[in-house]
Design a protein around this motif. Structure first.
Motif, PDB file in Angstrom:
ATOM      1  N   THR A 195      -3.465 -15.581 -22.383  1.00 31.29           N
ATOM      2  CA  THR A 195      -4.617 -16.237 -21.771  1.00 31.29           C
ATOM      3  C   THR A 195      -4.246 -16.748 -20.387  1.00 31.29           C
ATOM      4  O   THR A 195      -3.113 -17.148 -20.130  1.00 31.29           O
ATOM      5  CB  THR A 195      -5.119 -17.410 -22.629  1.00 31.29           C
ATOM      6  OG1 THR A 195      -4.056 -18.362 -22.808  1.00 31.29           O
ATOM      7  CG2 THR A 195      -5.608 -16.934 -23.983  1.00 31.29           C
ATOM      8  N   ILE A 196      -5.228 -16.717 -19.486  1.00 26.71           N
ATOM      9  CA  ILE A 196      -5.053 -17.208 -18.119  1.00 26.71           C
ATOM     10  C   ILE A 196      -6.439 -17.369 -17.509  1.00 26.71           C
ATOM     11  O   ILE A 196      -7.352 -16.603 -17.831  1.00 26.71           O
ATOM     12  CB  ILE A 196      -4.197 -16.224 -17.276  1.00 26.71           C
ATOM     13  CG1 ILE A 196      -3.956 -16.767 -15.867  1.00 26.71           C
ATOM     14  CG2 ILE A 196      -4.827 -14.836 -17.246  1.00 26.71           C
ATOM     15  CD1 ILE A 196      -2.996 -15.906 -15.034  1.00 26.71           C
ATOM     16  N   ASP A 197      -6.599 -18.353 -16.656  1.00 25.68           N
ATOM     17  CA  ASP A 197      -7.885 -18.565 -15.985  1.00 25.68           C
ATOM     18  C   ASP A 197      -7.936 -17.662 -14.757  1.00 25.68           C
ATOM     19  O   ASP A 197      -7.427 -17.990 -13.695  1.00 25.68           O
ATOM     20  CB  ASP A 197      -8.034 -20.035 -15.588  1.00 25.68           C
ATOM     21  CG  ASP A 197      -9.426 -20.361 -15.042  1.00 25.68           C
ATOM     22  OD1 ASP A 197     -10.261 -19.443 -14.959  1.00 25.68           O
ATOM     23  OD2 ASP A 197      -9.661 -21.531 -14.689  1.00 25.68           O
TER      24      ASP A 197
ATOM     25  N   ASP B  26     -10.235 -20.291 -20.149  1.00 21.22           N
ATOM     26  CA  ASP B  26      -9.207 -19.274 -20.298  1.00 21.22           C
ATOM     27  C   ASP B  26      -9.822 -17.894 -20.463  1.00 21.22           C
ATOM     28  O   ASP B  26     -10.701 -17.679 -21.309  1.00 21.22           O
ATOM     29  CB  ASP B  26      -8.327 -19.583 -21.513  1.00 21.22           C
ATOM     30  CG  ASP B  26      -7.180 -20.513 -21.165  1.00 21.22           C
ATOM     31  OD1 ASP B  26      -6.887 -20.664 -19.970  1.00 21.22           O
ATOM     32  OD2 ASP B  26      -6.582 -21.088 -22.091  1.00 21.22           O
TER      33      ASP B  26
ATOM     34  N   LYS C 184      -0.078 -20.581 -15.236  1.00 20.98           N
ATOM     35  CA  LYS C 184       0.854 -19.749 -15.976  1.00 20.98           C
ATOM     36  C   LYS C 184       1.570 -18.769 -15.045  1.00 20.98           C
ATOM     37  O   LYS C 184       0.938 -18.075 -14.252  1.00 20.98           O
ATOM     38  CB  LYS C 184       0.128 -18.983 -17.079  1.00 20.98           C
ATOM     39  CG  LYS C 184      -0.293 -19.862 -18.251  1.00 20.98           C
ATOM     40  CD  LYS C 184      -0.808 -19.028 -19.411  1.00 20.98           C
ATOM     41  CE  LYS C 184      -1.078 -19.895 -20.628  1.00 20.98           C
ATOM     42  NZ  LYS C 184      -1.557 -19.091 -21.782  1.00 20.98           N
TER      43      LYS C 184
ATOM     44  N   GLU D  25      -2.199 -17.694 -29.172  1.00 21.18           N
ATOM     45  CA  GLU D  25      -3.180 -18.069 -28.159  1.00 21.18           C
ATOM     46  C   GLU D  25      -4.509 -18.402 -28.845  1.00 21.18           C
ATOM     47  O   GLU D  25      -4.809 -17.886 -29.930  1.00 21.18           O
ATOM     48  CB  GLU D  25      -3.408 -16.921 -27.161  1.00 21.18           C
ATOM     49  CG  GLU D  25      -2.194 -16.474 -26.371  1.00 21.18           C
ATOM     50  CD  GLU D  25      -1.878 -17.358 -25.182  1.00 21.18           C
ATOM     51  OE1 GLU D  25      -2.541 -18.409 -25.024  1.00 21.18           O
ATOM     52  OE2 GLU D  25      -0.972 -17.004 -24.400  1.00 21.18           O
TER      53      GLU D  25
END
Length: 736
Positions: A62-64, A71, A122, A324
């Motif tokens: 996950t990452i924005d 996310d 991240k 996640e």
């Protein structure tokens, strides 16, 4: 530097290869956009991202991506060696391929996103020829993803016995990157690089040295973290014993140490005791194993193991686990996917290779319950692996339906997916019909690649395909004759061998290259060459003879592999163009039958960059084309190694605005049966016999609407003249 060439500079490298082997051709570029607008229904329900290309070995992070505070997903697929990006839109994942270009080009083999410098963003860890490469997330507020190398030009270092050394690990492994000692910075556990099946613990000394968690100052503490050794699938040596002692001094294998194979690691504190337990898998295994940590914080101790979780992903070879939150409830879930890098067996169900275990507990005391085995895949057109698409109007309703063949299902055979085009003349839409068209799985074949062509010169499209026989292991060309002039009728027949043998991943196109009325063969070879085989047979008997083993100047080279050929008039100039898919890139050879073709590279528009860049659709492509919008602008459709479909739509359509797209069906037509006709513009129709005599007065039809025409024609061949805007199109009509 295999890891760099496989993805990072793959497209540039491949395009350079095209140039080296086709030095007489001038390369330009043709711009396309990824088309995701065509809807697909499965069992009466629309799926969200049908044309996202499929997934096989999914490493979930996950990452924005779009800086909206939610996310999103960045998934690295190991079989495609490619990153796929998905946005969280209303708590649903939507494929967003434009973000993929914003990740480092050298990502290969594995990718984990972890915030090592405590800035709330991240960072990225991946393989490096020397061990591990790290990229710092330098995305600006409100900006697009951006990265810088943590240690430019060098792999991640650790302090060994006396000095700094590479933190070495095998590219087949996935490490555990976690705060193992609970001091606020991220440590790393890797499987021992050579020799033994034990774990190395590299402690991050940032907190100890500086009081801050903003760096990676690693020190190897032990090569036997947990005090155990992995010996085999579900076989571990504890309490300081080694594997030879465990089995009474006998070697596990005479050829090699079994535990030298790849490892996947995930550390979690499953019982909230402050100790990190290990979830472990090995390359030759089909289960995950839990090794509970029964030591103390500074000295892990594993004394036993169990298969994990309760419902184990036993159908996945080399399962890898990820932790996640994927159901948007704020609690992290367990996701398990195979970690294979290639289709090494036909016994894996790659349409169900991402297992989602919902955490019904908490982050400190998780409880995992299996909810689905096809996470994300259930919202895609995904046939498993090596998807090969083809289009044909099987139901004679005037539009193109979709068929997809693929590599295999778990019982080592394959079949064909069928999707009916249920949309309008200008707006295609597909509905899933079956995953076993013609009950094709009964034939005992796998590695199937289909096309529709008139193989026996009787005026009807037959089903032509290459496939590998399950029992004999031979890959060759087959066809099934179409028995009906009105519909597709392949019933009551077994595939007929056409006597043309190839390597398993090579690609065959049947096309009349020399315009003699017989279908020849264009072959994309495993050595990178393109071959032209002339058909010296007859209408009913194919006799391919090799004419050119470097067709269009494309000889053997490491920059190409099993190129996928298809032919279409992409430039609507009445001249066929040859498309070749190579790894992720596509090159178009215009007017290729003249002997002096020009070559254009396909570039794909990136809306975030407001520019186009070389196509990178998959590590292996199978190409076809279809004019699904009836505007004389064929779409380029690519089947991917991950079992999905990518659709490319040409950016420029202005030259087609005045052209009239006309469709007749059924054709051939029965005596006294109505003829359906559609045209994109208001038109007039007039029928002539083969001697040019008029059969009727002109008939007017409205553009964009289907019109049913009564007919009382005798059996025979007729010419239909369609006129619109001062231009005329002629169509052959057969009446039976």
């Amino acid at each position: 530097m295999r890891s760099v060439c496989r993805l990072g500079v793959l497209v540039k490298f491949c395009l350079a290869g095209w140039l080296q082997c086709s030095c007489l051709l001038a390369f330009a570029q043709v711009n396309y956009s990824i088309d995701q607008s065509i809807s697909v229904e499965v069992n009466g329900k629309p799926i969200l991202m049908p044309w996202s290309g499929g997934l096989n070995s999914a490493q979930i992070n996950t990452i924005d991506l779009n800086q909206d505070g939610k996310d999103d997903l960045a998934v690295f697929d190991r079989t495609a060696n490619q990153i796929f990006t998905y946005l969280n839109v209303g708590n649903q994942y939507i494929y967003a391929p434009d973000y993929e270009a914003y990740f480092p080009s050298v990502v290969s083999d594995w990718m984990l996103l972890r915030d090592f410098n405590c800035d709330g963003k991240k960072d990225l860890f991946t393989t490096d020829p020397g061990g591990i490469a790290v990229f710092v997330n330098i995305t600006k507020p409100g900006g697009l993803p951006a990265w810088r190398a943590f240690n430019p030009g060098y792999p991640l270092l650790t302090i060994g016995y006396n000095s700094s050394i590479n933190l070495q690990m095998n590219a087949t492994d996935i490490p555990a990157i976690d705060d193992i000692d609970e001091d606020g910075d991220l440590d790393i556990i890797v499987a021992r690089f050579v020799g033994f099946g034990s774990m190395e613990f590299h402690r991050n000394m940032s907190i100890e040295n500086t009081g801050r968690c903003d760096s990676l100052q690693l020190k190897r503490i032990t090569t036997e973290w947990g005090n155990f050794e992995e010996c085999n699938c579900g076989l571990y040596a504890f309490d300081g014993k080694d594997c030879n002692q465990l089995i009474g001094g006998r070697a596990l294998r005479t050829d090699r140490v079994l535990h030298d194979a790849g490892k996947s690691l995930l550390t979690l504190d499953l019982n909230d005791d402050g100790l990190h337990d290990l979830i472990f898998s090995e390359q030759n295994c089909t289960s995950l194993y839990l090794l509970p940590n029964q030591g103390i914080r500074d000295s892990a101790q594993m004394n036993n193991y169990s298969v994990f979780p309760a419902v184990n992903p036993s159908t996945l070879l080399f399962p890898a686990s990820f932790y996640e939150d994927l159901d948007f409830d704020g609690v992290k879930d367990l996701i398990v996917s195979t970690n294979i890098s290639a289709r090494v067996t036909t016994d894996i169900d790659l349409t169900n290779s991402i297992w989602f275990y919902k955490n019904s507990g908490t982050n400190s005391l998780p409880q995992f319950d299996l909810k689905k085995t096809n996470l994300l895949q259930d919202q895609m057109v995904d046939a498993g692996s090596y998807a090969s698409p083809a289009f044909a109007d099987y139901d004679n309703d005037g539009d193109q339906d979709l068929f997809i063949s693929y590599w295999a299902i778990p019982d080592s055979v394959a079949s064909i997916y069928q999707y009916e085009n249920t949309g309008s003349f200008y707006k295609p839409a597909f509905s899933f019909v079956t995953n076993d068209y013609l009950q094709f799985s009964q034939f005992g074949l796998f590695n199937i690649k289909i096309q529709f062509a008139d193989a026996n010169s009787d005026g009807k499209k037959d089903l032509v395909f290459t496939a590998t026989d399950k029992l004999q292991g031979i890959t060759q060309l087959y066809f099934i004759a179409n028995k009906s002039a009105l519909n597709f009728d392949f019933s009551g027949q077994s595939p007929e061998v056409l006597g043309f043998t190839i390597d398993p991943l090579e690609n065959v196109l049947l096309y009349d290259v020399n315009r003699d009325g017989l279908l020849d063969i264009i072959l994309g070879k495993s050595d990178g060459s393109l071959q032209y085989w002339k058909n010296n047979g007859s209408a009913n008997v194919m006799q391919p003879v090799l004419v050119d083993n470097s067709y269009l100047g494309l000889g053997s080279t490491i920059t190409r592999f099993c190129v996928s050929p298809t032919v279409s008039d992409l430039k609507h100039d009445g001249k066929p163009d040859l498309l070749l898919g190579n790894y992720g890139s596509i090159v178009i050879y215009s007017d290729f039958q003249t002997g002096t073709p020009t070559a254009d590279s396909v570039f794909v528009n990136n809306q975030l960059k407001n520019s186009s860049e070389a196509a990178n659709l998959s590590s292996y492509l199978t190409l076809t084309t279809a004019d699904l919008y009836s505007d004389f602008n064929p779409l380029v459709i690519a089947g991917t190694i991950t079992g999905g479909i990518r659709i490319l739509k040409p950016d420029s359509t202005a030259s087609n605005q005045q052209e009239n797209s006309v469709s007749f069906w059924p054709n051939p037509v029965n005596l006294n049966q109505k003829i359906n006709v559609r045209a994109s513009q208001n038109s007039t129709l007039q029928f002539f016999d083969v001697l040019g005599q008029k059969i009727n007065d002109p008939v007017s039809i409205l553009g964009g609407e289907a019109t049913a025409l009564e007919q009382t024609l005798s059996a025979g061949l007729y010419i239909v003249r369609v006129s619109s805007s001062g231009k005329t199109t002629t169509i052959k009509l057969i009446v039976h």
